[in-house]
Design a protein around this motif. Structure first.
Motif, PDB file in Angstrom:
ATOM      1  N   TYR A  34      24.409 -16.787  -7.027  1.00 49.13           N
ATOM      2  CA  TYR A  34      23.647 -17.965  -7.436  1.00 49.13           C
ATOM      3  C   TYR A  34      22.362 -17.605  -8.166  1.00 49.13           C
ATOM      4  CZ  TYR A  34      21.877 -22.729  -7.156  1.00 49.13           C
ATOM      5  OH  TYR A  34      21.413 -23.966  -7.468  1.00 49.13           O
ATOM      6  N   TYR A  35      21.639 -16.599  -7.649  1.00 47.10           N
ATOM      7  CA  TYR A  35      20.346 -16.271  -8.257  1.00 47.10           C
ATOM      8  C   TYR A  35      20.380 -14.969  -9.046  1.00 47.10           C
ATOM      9  CZ  TYR A  35      17.991 -19.919  -5.573  1.00 47.10           C
ATOM     10  OH  TYR A  35      17.576 -21.120  -5.067  1.00 47.10           O
ATOM     11  N   ARG A  36      21.528 -14.364  -9.199  1.00 48.56           N
ATOM     12  CA  ARG A  36      21.681 -13.083  -9.903  1.00 48.56           C
ATOM     13  C   ARG A  36      20.684 -12.035  -9.425  1.00 48.56           C
ATOM     14  NH1 ARG A  36      21.757 -15.493 -15.666  1.00 48.56           N
ATOM     15  NH2 ARG A  36      20.695 -17.121 -14.511  1.00 48.56           N
ATOM     16  N   LYS A  37      19.839 -11.493 -10.349  1.00 47.44           N
ATOM     17  CA  LYS A  37      18.992 -10.374  -9.943  1.00 47.44           C
ATOM     18  C   LYS A  37      18.035 -10.767  -8.805  1.00 47.44           C
ATOM     19  CE  LYS A  37      17.874  -7.370 -13.327  1.00 47.44           C
ATOM     20  NZ  LYS A  37      17.026  -7.017 -14.485  1.00 47.44           N
ATOM     21  N   SER A  38      17.450 -11.949  -8.903  1.00 49.48           N
ATOM     22  CA  SER A  38      16.549 -12.389  -7.826  1.00 49.48           C
ATOM     23  C   SER A  38      17.289 -12.515  -6.503  1.00 49.48           C
ATOM     24  CB  SER A  38      15.920 -13.735  -8.179  1.00 49.48           C
ATOM     25  OG  SER A  38      15.106 -13.592  -9.299  1.00 49.48           O
ATOM     26  N   GLY A  39      18.550 -12.904  -6.625  1.00 49.30           N
ATOM     27  CA  GLY A  39      19.365 -13.015  -5.423  1.00 49.30           C
ATOM     28  C   GLY A  39      19.582 -11.657  -4.781  1.00 49.30           C
ATOM     29  N   LEU A  40      19.800 -10.635  -5.633  1.00 48.21           N
ATOM     30  CA  LEU A  40      19.980  -9.283  -5.101  1.00 48.21           C
ATOM     31  C   LEU A  40      18.698  -8.809  -4.408  1.00 48.21           C
ATOM     32  CD1 LEU A  40      22.051  -7.499  -7.885  1.00 48.21           C
ATOM     33  CD2 LEU A  40      22.723  -7.929  -5.520  1.00 48.21           C
ATOM     34  N   ILE A  41      17.562  -9.155  -5.013  1.00 47.15           N
ATOM     35  CA  ILE A  41      16.283  -8.786  -4.395  1.00 47.15           C
ATOM     36  C   ILE A  41      16.158  -9.466  -3.034  1.00 47.15           C
ATOM     37  CG2 ILE A  41      13.771  -8.970  -4.603  1.00 47.15           C
ATOM     38  CD1 ILE A  41      14.161  -8.774  -7.638  1.00 47.15           C
ATOM     39  N   ALA A  42      16.529 -10.746  -2.994  1.00 42.88           N
ATOM     40  CA  ALA A  42      16.481 -11.473  -1.729  1.00 42.88           C
ATOM     41  C   ALA A  42      17.412 -10.823  -0.702  1.00 42.88           C
ATOM     42  CB  ALA A  42      16.874 -12.931  -1.951  1.00 42.88           C
ATOM     43  N   ASP A  43      18.561 -10.322  -1.185  1.00 40.10           N
ATOM     44  CA  ASP A  43      19.514  -9.671  -0.278  1.00 40.10           C
ATOM     45  C   ASP A  43      18.926  -8.408   0.342  1.00 40.10           C
ATOM     46  OD1 ASP A  43      21.377 -11.599  -0.604  1.00 40.10           O
ATOM     47  OD2 ASP A  43      22.543 -10.544  -2.120  1.00 40.10           O
ATOM     48  N   VAL A  44      18.217  -7.635  -0.507  1.00 43.77           N
ATOM     49  CA  VAL A  44      17.564  -6.428   0.013  1.00 43.77           C
ATOM     50  C   VAL A  44      16.599  -6.824   1.130  1.00 43.77           C
ATOM     51  CG1 VAL A  44      15.931  -4.585  -0.531  1.00 43.77           C
ATOM     52  CG2 VAL A  44      17.805  -5.094  -2.105  1.00 43.77           C
ATOM     53  N   ALA A  45      15.807  -7.869   0.847  1.00 44.41           N
ATOM     54  CA  ALA A  45      14.838  -8.341   1.840  1.00 44.41           C
ATOM     55  C   ALA A  45      15.552  -8.790   3.114  1.00 44.41           C
ATOM     56  CB  ALA A  45      14.031  -9.488   1.259  1.00 44.41           C
ATOM     57  N   LEU A  46      16.695  -9.435   2.935  1.00 45.28           N
ATOM     58  CA  LEU A  46      17.445  -9.973   4.072  1.00 45.28           C
ATOM     59  C   LEU A  46      17.942  -8.847   4.976  1.00 45.28           C
ATOM     60  CD1 LEU A  46      18.007 -12.906   4.511  1.00 45.28           C
ATOM     61  CD2 LEU A  46      20.266 -12.591   3.550  1.00 45.28           C
ATOM     62  N   LEU A  47      18.448  -7.783   4.353  1.00 46.13           N
ATOM     63  CA  LEU A  47      18.958  -6.662   5.147  1.00 46.13           C
ATOM     64  C   LEU A  47      17.812  -5.974   5.885  1.00 46.13           C
ATOM     65  CD1 LEU A  47      21.641  -5.252   2.694  1.00 46.13           C
ATOM     66  CD2 LEU A  47      21.952  -6.688   4.718  1.00 46.13           C
ATOM     67  N   LEU A  48      16.680  -5.809   5.176  1.00 49.00           N
ATOM     68  CA  LEU A  48      15.517  -5.211   5.828  1.00 49.00           C
ATOM     69  C   LEU A  48      15.077  -6.092   6.997  1.00 49.00           C
ATOM     70  CD1 LEU A  48      13.298  -3.120   6.013  1.00 49.00           C
ATOM     71  CD2 LEU A  48      12.010  -4.386   4.302  1.00 49.00           C
ATOM     72  N   ASN A  49      15.168  -7.404   6.776  1.00 55.43           N
ATOM     73  CA  ASN A  49      14.830  -8.363   7.815  1.00 55.43           C
ATOM     74  C   ASN A  49      15.676  -8.137   9.070  1.00 55.43           C
ATOM     75  OD1 ASN A  49      13.704 -10.533   8.994  1.00 55.43           O
ATOM     76  ND2 ASN A  49      14.532 -12.061   7.618  1.00 55.43           N
TER      77      ASN A  49
END
Lengths: 590, 387
Positions: free
Chosen positions: A447-462
């Motif tokens: 849905y958010y492409r690159k920003s979505g991937l960044i959010a995913d990184v944050a999510l995993l770290l979370n």
């Protein structure tokens, strides 16, 4: 890239590495170690690599996930109070008769816990009332009707007595469970009259109930000192196996065997014990955690039990005229006679006070003790302060009373989960969490492409941060905890959605990529902050007012929200800034 | 990718009256339903015993029930867990111990038959029969007599002589229900053909305590959130947030009421999560309303709210959707409590999204209008002000 950015980036990398490092003990205890050793902190300590954090910082699995018994025992303080009131009533009656103020009979009303004094001659009641209220200050006047006086135990006394009864019960329960050999037991007070017990890995609730719920057995038994070298000879003639960790120690001139493993010690001595004798162990308390035994020591006792706690009328700790802590014990008339006979025949020998098969102390009998009253002097040996000895005396008095005055315990709650069910639940629970996480990760990226991937990184770290945070607080992961974990990830996603939607909005207003990112983050900040804080408030209230599973859920929620604040506001921004500012991009991929 | 291609201009506020009316109606219906029918309370709150068993051989719930009834367990409910081939069953009973109103009388009679006794009374909550005997008694004999009356005995406690010399006190502690289930179901077998997977006993007092504490936790957190919102935003925002929270909690309670799923401690956790989620959603929209109030000074509040809700609509749908997505795993693989939790959350997310738009926001208008009317009365009229 300015210096501030590098600092932040460095901090994030440090936090990530620190988080992974911190999860090493958790990884070892849940994945590397065998299930049977999961709760054994000593084994974990050995297996952990040197560079790992201490074994105590690991995530525990709740009893609902690993199997075990959770129970809440209620201490029947009412029965104990009733017995006490009865005893006091008898003392009052005797006192009045001795003072020749008149003749009264004392009766206890078991329902209302009141003491009813009835005078034979109602005319004497005025004087009796005055004397009783002045002398027995632990009672207050409830009502008076002619020759009948109704007294009520004083509230503060009742509360003190109730606390003491619960402490006694806790002491006894703790000792019994230790004897059962359950690792990582947790025994704690719950509210005013309940005790909460966790027994990981145990599976028979009826057996646990019986172990914990039966009344304490107090015995007075003679120590066999005819051959003081019995344990020393045993040790020399039959060297014990190395894994039993049995050593020979000396206590006040008597050689004893000592081992951190009670079962090993008993197994070793079993076939070497002289006939008519028993080997009974004493718990050497951990100087820091009083309820833990660091070792067990052997005593050779006569099999014959001449006196039990049933003959005991009371026990109190006090300080003697020589300023030494002592324990005063009193027997009932039959017990007093038996005790006198016993001490007369055994002057110079030691008498062991045994509670639930655990030698508590073994004082030497100095002389024949008549009159049903005995004093155990604690002495003032070196290395321990007066307070420590006094504390010891108080504990001993508690133990004696626990055997003599049962404050019966009843089952308030028992929950048992079988180990296989626990395994199944953790498998399904983590699968559910992983599937939920995977769906969200894929959706965000699409849905958010690159920003979505960044959010995913944050999510995993979370996710990692939540686990590490729980490990840090030595929290217990329960079934509702897993649900809380998933929910928190949902909230973290919401924060990223808020930011990205804002950035899109700013872009649609024709702002440059840089300005849109900066404004998007700035504007979303307070919204995210408010949303997190309100949920955090709910989390904290849950934590402080909730019990059991609610608490587990609240802990996960609190840790998760804090982690989410950090990852969604700091981490994603630092990464996004790199792509937008650092690369001097003209567009932002949202 | 974008869910809402174009900016929407839906008149949410215009439909606030019918929405409020329907919501109130549904909420009232649920409250009446709770009062009239009540929840299907789990042992956590109702007290009682739950035993989960897994048979090694194919077995039906009907067979388990017959066997239990043959063994003297009459009020037991048997329910299958998971797929039929798992052969797992939940057995639910009212009592914690084998002492019931009915057999307490038998126990009393048995004790009285042993000799001169008085003060015989059954403490049902703790599963104990207390009595005082004029003569010392043999604990084994007491145990035998009570067991002959049909009650499993865990222990006979000798409380010693009464100080007044009126007798000797004893307590007979009844065994737990699980024991009885075990012996009833394995009667006539060398070895039980099932595995005892889970046992929960909760005494009635503890149950009541757990329930009260759970409800108090819920109320406290709602009040605390109200205070936070009132100070952080404006006092006129507080009641809207609170009422939409109450609305969502009632709706999710409605899920437990209608589905007859077990209401227990985890359900309370679910309700609390809904409180958090609901307020989370409301706050995001409030935040935008406050921002737009500063941006479009002079515009009437209903219009501002419509703009704010429309502007955040994409985010609202997306967030609800993603949170619902994260629950899918729980809904598919979650068993028992986890499934219920996920289902309750799903209901909560849907009604939470609805209530932040149709309940939380209109209430702000209503309170604003009231404030204006009052200020009008007192003279000076003020512009709506954001905190």
């Amino acid at each position: 890239m300015d210096r501030g950015w590098w600092w932040k980036f460095g901090m994030i990398v440090a936090v990530t590495l620190g988080t992974i490092w911190f999860l090493v003990p958790t990884y070892y205890s849940l994945v590397v170690l065998d299930r049977s050793e999961r709760n054994n902190i000593a084994v974990l300590e050995q297996r952990l690599p040197k560079w790992a954090p201490p074994a105590k910082y690991r995530l525990n699995l709740g009893l609902d996930l690993q199997g075990g018994i959770h129970m809440v025992m209620r201490v029947d303080t009412k029965t104990a109070l009733q017995k006490r009131t009865e005893r006091r009533g008898q003392q009052i009656a005797t006192y009045i008769n001795d003072k020749k103020l008149g003749e009264v009979t004392a009766e206890t009303d078991p329902e209302r816990l009141q003491l009813v004094l009835t005078a034979k001659d109602p005319a004497t009641m005025d004087a009796i009332q005055k004397e009783v209220l002045a002398t027995f200050t632990d009672f207050t006047l409830e009502s008076r009707n002619g020759g009948t006086l109704v007294l009520k135990p004083d509230e503060s006394q009742v509360n003190r007595f109730r606390d003491e009864a619960v402490d006694q019960a806790m002491l006894v329960i703790r000792r019994r469970i230790d004897k059962w050999g359950v690792a990582e037991v947790d025994v704690r007070k719950l509210g005013t009259d309940s005790i909460q017990i966790s027994l990981p890995g145990r599976s028979n609730p009826e057996q646990a109930k019986e172990l914990v719920g039966t009344t304490a057995q107090l015995e007075f038994r003679m120590v066999d000192d005819t051959n003081p070298q019995v344990f020393a000879q045993m040790f020399q003639q039959h060297p014990p196996p190395a894994d039993s960790k049995i050593t020979l120690v000396e206590d006040e001139g008597f050689p004893q065997l000592s081992s951190p493993n009670r079962e090993a010690l008993l197994a070793y001595t079993k076939d070497k014990t002289p006939p008519g004798r028993d080997v009974v162990t004493e718990c050497v308390a951990n100087p820091v955690k009083k309820n833990d035994c660091i070792a067990y020591r052997s005593y050779l006792l006569d099999k014959n039990v001449p006196l039990t706690g049933e003959s005991l009328a009371g026990a109190d700790a006090s300080v003697s005229q020589m300023n030494e802590p002592e324990v005063n014990i009193a027997f009932d008339p039959a017990g007093a006679r038996e005790f006198e006979k016993l001490t007369e025949a055994a002057v110079g020998r030691r008498m062991a006070i045994v509670l639930d098969d655990n030698v508590h102390t073994a004082p030497r009998i100095n002389e024949k003790i008549g009159g049903g009253r005995a004093r155990i002097t604690m002495g003032r040996a070196s290395g321990r302060s007066f307070e420590e000895w006094l504390g010891e005396a108080q504990t001993l008095a508690l133990v004696l009373k626990a055997g003599a005055l049962p404050a019966p315990v009843t089952v308030g709650e028992i929950r048992q989960v079988g180990a296989t069910l626990g395994d199944e639940l953790i498998k399904k629970g983590s699968l559910a969490a992983l599937v939920g996480l995977a769906l969200v990760v894929v959706f965000m990226a699409v849905y958010y492409r690159k920003s979505g991937l960044i959010a995913d990184v944050a999510l995993l770290l979370n996710g990692l941060l939540i686990l590490a945070g729980l490990a840090f607080f030595n929290a217990t992961l329960t079934l509702p905890g897993i649900a809380g974990f998933v929910l928190t990830l949902g909230i973290a996603v919401d924060a990223n959605v808020l930011i990205n939607e804002r950035i899109r909005e700013e872009l649609s207003h024709g702002k440059s990529a840089r300005a849109a990112v900066d404004q998007g983050y700035d504007r979303a900040f307070w919204t995210i902050f408010d949303a997190h804080v309100t949920t955090l408030i709910a989390g904290f209230i849950l934590f402080f007012t909730g019990t059991g599973p609610i608490r587990g859920f609240a802990t996960t929620l609190i840790v998760g929200l804090l982690a989410s604040l950090f990852t969604s506001i700091v981490v994603t921004r630092v990464i996004t800034t790199y792509f937008v500012h650092g690369r001097n991009a003209q567009s932002v991929s949202v | 990718m974008q869910i809402l291609k174009h900016k929407t201009h839906i008149d949410f506020i215009g439909k606030r009256k019918p929405a409020l009316f329907i919501s109130t109606l549904v909420n009232l219906a649920i409250i009446v339903g709770i009062a009239a029918v009540g929840f299907n309370f789990g042992v956590d709150f109702a007290g009682g015993t739950v035993v989960e068993l897994k048979y090694n051989t194919p077995t039906t719930a009907e067979q388990v029930r017959e066997k239990a009834q043959a063994g003297g367990l009459h009020d037991v409910s048997v329910q299958g867990v998971g797929a039929a081939e798992e052969n797992s069953f939940l057995l639910r009973m009212g009592g914690v111990t084998q002492l019931t109103e009915e057999n307490a009388e038998h126990a009393k009679a048995a004790i009285q038959g042993l000799g001169e006794t008085r003060n015989v009374y059954a403490d049902m909550a703790n599963g104990i029969v207390n009595f005082r005997s004029s003569q010392p008694m043999n604990a084994q004999a007491v145990k035998k007599a009570v067991e002959a009356a049909g009650i499993g005995v865990q222990e006979v406690r000798d409380l010693g002589a009464n100080q007044g010399g009126t007798g000797y006190d004893y307590q007979v502690v009844a065994s737990g229900m699980a024991d009885k289930v075990f012996s009833a179901l394995s009667a006539g077998l060398d070895k039980p053909n099932f595995e005892q997977r889970r046992v929960d006993y909760v005494g009635p007092q503890v149950g009541k305590q757990l329930r009260n504490r759970g409800i108090m936790a819920l109320l406290y957190s709602m009040v605390a959130i109200l205070i936070y919102v009132a100070f952080r935003f404006d006092f006129k925002f507080g009641p809207g947030a609170l009422l939409s929270m109450v609305h969502d909690v009632i709706m999710v309670a409605g899920y437990y009421l209608v589905s007859r799923r077990e209401f227990n401690l985890t359900s309370i956790a679910a309700l609390l999560t809904i409180v958090g989620y609901s307020v989370n959603d409301t706050i995001v929209i409030y935040d935008r309303i406050r921002e737009d109030m500063a941006k479009y000074k002079g515009k009437p509040l209903p219009e501002i709210i419509n703009i704010a809700v429309n502007d955040t609509l994409g985010r609202t749908i997306l967030t609800s959707g993603v949170t619902a997505l994260s629950l899918i795993g729980l809904l598919i693989f979650g068993v028992g409590e986890i499934f219920d939790f996920a289902m309750a959350m799903l209901v909560g997310i849907l009604v939470g999204t609805y209530s932040s738009v149709y309940i939380a926001s209109p209430l702000v208008i209503w309170l604003d209008e009231r404030a204006h009317a009052r200020e009008g009365h007192h003279g000076a009229k003020q512009e709506p002000k954001a905190a």
